[in-house]
Design an enzyme around this catalytic site. Structure first.
Site, PDB file in Angstrom:
ATOM      1  N   ALA A   9       0.825  -1.216   0.000  1.00  0.00           N
ATOM      2  CA  ALA A   9       0.000   0.000   0.000  1.00  0.00           C
ATOM      3  C   ALA A   9       0.855   1.260   0.000  1.00  0.00           C
ATOM      4  O   ALA A   9       0.479   2.275   0.545  1.00  0.00           O
ATOM      5  CB  ALA A   9      -0.920  -0.004   1.214  1.00  0.00           C
ATOM      6  N   ARG A  15      -3.686   8.378 -10.343  1.00  0.00           N
ATOM      7  CA  ARG A  15      -4.868   8.471 -11.218  1.00  0.00           C
ATOM      8  C   ARG A  15      -6.184   8.704 -10.475  1.00  0.00           C
ATOM      9  O   ARG A  15      -7.202   8.976 -11.080  1.00  0.00           O
ATOM     10  CB  ARG A  15      -4.960   7.220 -12.098  1.00  0.00           C
ATOM     11  CG  ARG A  15      -4.001   7.294 -13.279  1.00  0.00           C
ATOM     12  CD  ARG A  15      -4.029   6.026 -14.086  1.00  0.00           C
ATOM     13  NE  ARG A  15      -3.251   4.969 -13.450  1.00  0.00           N
ATOM     14  CZ  ARG A  15      -3.265   3.695 -13.841  1.00  0.00           C
ATOM     15  NH1 ARG A  15      -4.039   3.314 -14.834  1.00  0.00           N
ATOM     16  NH2 ARG A  15      -2.528   2.801 -13.215  1.00  0.00           N
ATOM     17  N   GLY A  78       9.390  -0.766  -6.531  1.00  0.00           N
ATOM     18  CA  GLY A  78       8.754  -1.915  -7.174  1.00  0.00           C
ATOM     19  C   GLY A  78       8.153  -2.869  -6.158  1.00  0.00           C
ATOM     20  O   GLY A  78       8.460  -2.813  -4.961  1.00  0.00           O
ATOM     21  N   ASP A 102      -5.111  -1.967  -2.788  1.00  0.00           N
ATOM     22  CA  ASP A 102      -6.106  -1.408  -3.713  1.00  0.00           C
ATOM     23  C   ASP A 102      -6.889  -2.509  -4.430  1.00  0.00           C
ATOM     24  O   ASP A 102      -7.497  -2.276  -5.464  1.00  0.00           O
ATOM     25  CB  ASP A 102      -5.435  -0.458  -4.713  1.00  0.00           C
ATOM     26  CG  ASP A 102      -4.292  -1.114  -5.479  1.00  0.00           C
ATOM     27  OD1 ASP A 102      -4.075  -2.331  -5.306  1.00  0.00           O
ATOM     28  OD2 ASP A 102      -3.613  -0.399  -6.236  1.00  0.00           O
ATOM     29  N   GLY A 137       0.395  -7.778 -15.995  1.00  0.00           N
ATOM     30  CA  GLY A 137       1.426  -8.786 -16.218  1.00  0.00           C
ATOM     31  C   GLY A 137       0.777 -10.040 -16.797  1.00  0.00           C
ATOM     32  O   GLY A 137      -0.260 -10.483 -16.315  1.00  0.00           O
ATOM     33  N   ASN A 225      -7.423   1.597  -9.893  1.00  0.00           N
ATOM     34  CA  ASN A 225      -6.419   2.605 -10.235  1.00  0.00           C
ATOM     35  C   ASN A 225      -7.020   3.997 -10.352  1.00  0.00           C
ATOM     36  O   ASN A 225      -6.335   4.990 -10.187  1.00  0.00           O
ATOM     37  CB  ASN A 225      -5.719   2.252 -11.545  1.00  0.00           C
ATOM     38  CG  ASN A 225      -4.873   1.002 -11.389  1.00  0.00           C
ATOM     39  OD1 ASN A 225      -4.112   0.882 -10.439  1.00  0.00           O
ATOM     40  ND2 ASN A 225      -5.037   0.067 -12.295  1.00  0.00           N
ATOM     41  N   ARG A 331     -32.525  11.028  15.672  1.00  0.00           N
ATOM     42  CA  ARG A 331     -31.090  11.165  15.923  1.00  0.00           C
ATOM     43  C   ARG A 331     -30.650  10.223  17.050  1.00  0.00           C
ATOM     44  O   ARG A 331     -31.473   9.574  17.692  1.00  0.00           O
ATOM     45  CB  ARG A 331     -30.774  12.627  16.236  1.00  0.00           C
ATOM     46  CG  ARG A 331     -30.916  13.510  14.975  1.00  0.00           C
ATOM     47  CD  ARG A 331     -30.788  14.973  15.313  1.00  0.00           C
ATOM     48  NE  ARG A 331     -29.570  15.253  16.066  1.00  0.00           N
ATOM     49  CZ  ARG A 331     -29.394  16.328  16.837  1.00  0.00           C
ATOM     50  NH1 ARG A 331     -30.369  17.224  16.962  1.00  0.00           N
ATOM     51  NH2 ARG A 331     -28.265  16.503  17.476  1.00  0.00           N
TER      52      ARG A 331
END
Ligand code: UD1
Ligand code: CA
Length: 453
Positions: A9, A15, A78, A102, A137, A225, A331
């Site tokens: 993370a 983006r 990486g 993500d 990939g 993304n 409430r």
């Protein structure tokens, strides 16, 4: 054999075009990373490590209460480099499950299958076949169908770009094997990154078996993304839950216009009209009917209760056969007993309404205890706040509060008492008494109307 989980993370999430770290963007009201952590915790791992980089402090503040441990990755070199940051903390005999912060919707059961496949000896990877594999990939197999390597999109040749089976990024393998591979990964690739995916070719070279698994639905391993992907995933998630509710016997007027941001438990024969949002922990007993555009959060709604259109309920307990709304707002701390009615433009806070009492129109009840069979007239206000402190009001069983009364707390109104309309009540009213506190009406005879000059 113990299990340890590493969740990546640290990335920036450019983006999303947001000041909020990507992994903290909510899906179904909960940060994506929290979904991943909670699903992973379902496996009862020894430890969950979160690799953090961009906005590390914000991410850490979110996951620390869940018991996850953050490990910094100061430079994002990486995915292989990211995993390596946690490895000194991991028991070499443990199995490591690598997840992405993500990728929020991987079910615990799928994680468990992957971990089982890895066992002591193998590398288990989660793959998925996509019509459009661009950006991912690719899973490269030999003519016998044996997995040989993962090749990133940017490094792939024309032949490899045609492959539709892609790497989800999620994998499981024994820590000692990872320890032997990670230091050997090089960054001589198109992106100059330390690719975790390079361990697949290393495993093949070392004769380590490669297992693979696919999700039942591609959304379960879909990463986010940008905001479009987040919105698509949200809709898929919501539809899954809506369909399950329909199967469980809840009638949703439109399963595409229902949103669950928490947990809903239900009885039988419940009807939910369009655009209802359920948040937190909500329980609906048998026969509850919810009109359109209602927002219900952390509430228990009793059997046969009707919630009419455009009502908002937050941290309330509602008994059987009540009627709420349209346009009511309950409430926190509101308790309604059986057959209570709270009508339009009524707001209640920290208030109990007794059995069969009615608060039907334009009213505010704060810090109030209303007994049984009470009628609260239109426009009644409990004045519970003097600008500094809050005070309580009690209204006895059977009392009748005339319209447009201001009840200045602290004050007690007795059993079967009556308040004349338009009164401002500042003193206690004894049982069965009538209280009127308003200017006396004067009728003036022979009144000469003004004439135009
Ligand atoms: C990665 C995989 C790719 C796979 C795809 C699935 C690699 C080299 N590639 O590519 O095979 O198809 O995911 O979505 O693994 N992260 C860090 N630190 C880093 C780099 C990344 O924590 O140094 C985190 C990111 O925040 C993200 C995840 O790792 O959560 C994946 O990184 P990302 O850059 O999105 O990888 P992809 O290029 O999409
Ligand atoms: Ca990605």
């Amino acid at each position: 054999m113990s299990l340890e989980v590493i969740i990546l993370a640290a990335g920036k999430g450019t983006r999303m075009r947001s000041d909020l770290p990507k992994v903290l963007h909510p899906l179904a009201g909960k940060p994506m990373l929290v979904h991943a952590v909670e699903q992973a915790q379902g496996l009862l791992p020894k430890c969950v490590y979160i690799i953090v980089g961009h906005h590390a402090d914000q991410v850490e503040a979110t996951v620390k209460p869940l018991g996850a441990e953050c490990v910094p990755q100061d430079q994002q070199l990486g995915t292989g480099h990211a995993v390596a940051q946690a490895m000194p903390k991991v028991d070499p005999d443990a199995i490591v499950l690598v997840l992405y912060g993500d990728v929020p919707l991987v079910p615990t059961s799928l994680m468990q299958q992957l971990v089982n496949q890895a066992g002591d000896q193998s590398l288990a990877i989660l793959t998925v076949t996509l019509e459009d594999a661009a950006g991912y990939g690719r899973i490269v197999r030999d003519h016998n169908g044996q997995i040989q390597a993962i090749v990133e999109h940017k490094d792939a040749n024309a032949q490899q770009l045609k492959i539709k089976e892609i790497n989800t990024g999620i994998l499981a393998v024994k820590a000692s094997l990872l320890n032997s591979w990670l230091p050997r990964i090089e960054s001589n690739n198109a992106q100059g990154e330390i690719y975790l995916t390079d361990i697949v070719a290393m495993a093949v070279a070392d004769g380590v078996g490669i297992m693979h698994l696919q999700p039942d639905h591609p959304q379960q391993t879909q990463g986010v993304n940008d905001r479009l992907q987040l919105a698509d995933l949200e809709r898929w998630y919501q539809r899954q839950h809506a369909d399950q509710l329909l199967r469980d016997g809840v009638q949703l007027a439109d399963p595409t216009r229902f949103d669950l941001r928490g947990e809903l438990t239900v009885g039988r024969d419940i009807y939910i009209d369009i655009n209802v949002i359920i948040e937190g922990q909500v329980h609906l007993e048998d026969g509850v009917h919810i009109g359109p555009n209602c927002h219900i959060k952390d509430a228990h709604i009793g059997m046969g209760t009707k919630i009419l259109a455009n009502s908002v309920i937050d941290q309330a307990q509602v008994a059987q056969n009540c009627s709420i709304g349209p346009f009511a707002r309950l409430r926190p701390g509101t308790i309604l007993h059986e057959h209570a009615k709270v009508g339009n433009f009524v707001e209640t806070k920290n208030t109990t309404v007794g059995r069969a009492s009615k608060v039907n129109h334009f009213t505010y009840l704060g810090d109030t205890k209303v007994g049984k069979n009470v009628n609260i007239g239109a426009g009644t206000i409990t004045c519970n706040y003097d600008g500094v402190n809050k005070f309580k009001t009690t209204i006895g069983d059977g009392a009748f509060i005339g319209s447009n009364s201001a009840i200045v707390a602290p004050v007690n109104i007795g059993v079967d008492a009556t308040i004349g309309a338009g009164s401002t009540i500042t003193k206690d009213v004894a049982d069965e008494h009538l209280a009127i506190a308003r200017g006396k009406q004067r009728n003036i005879a022979f009144w000469a109307k003004p004439i135009k000059i």
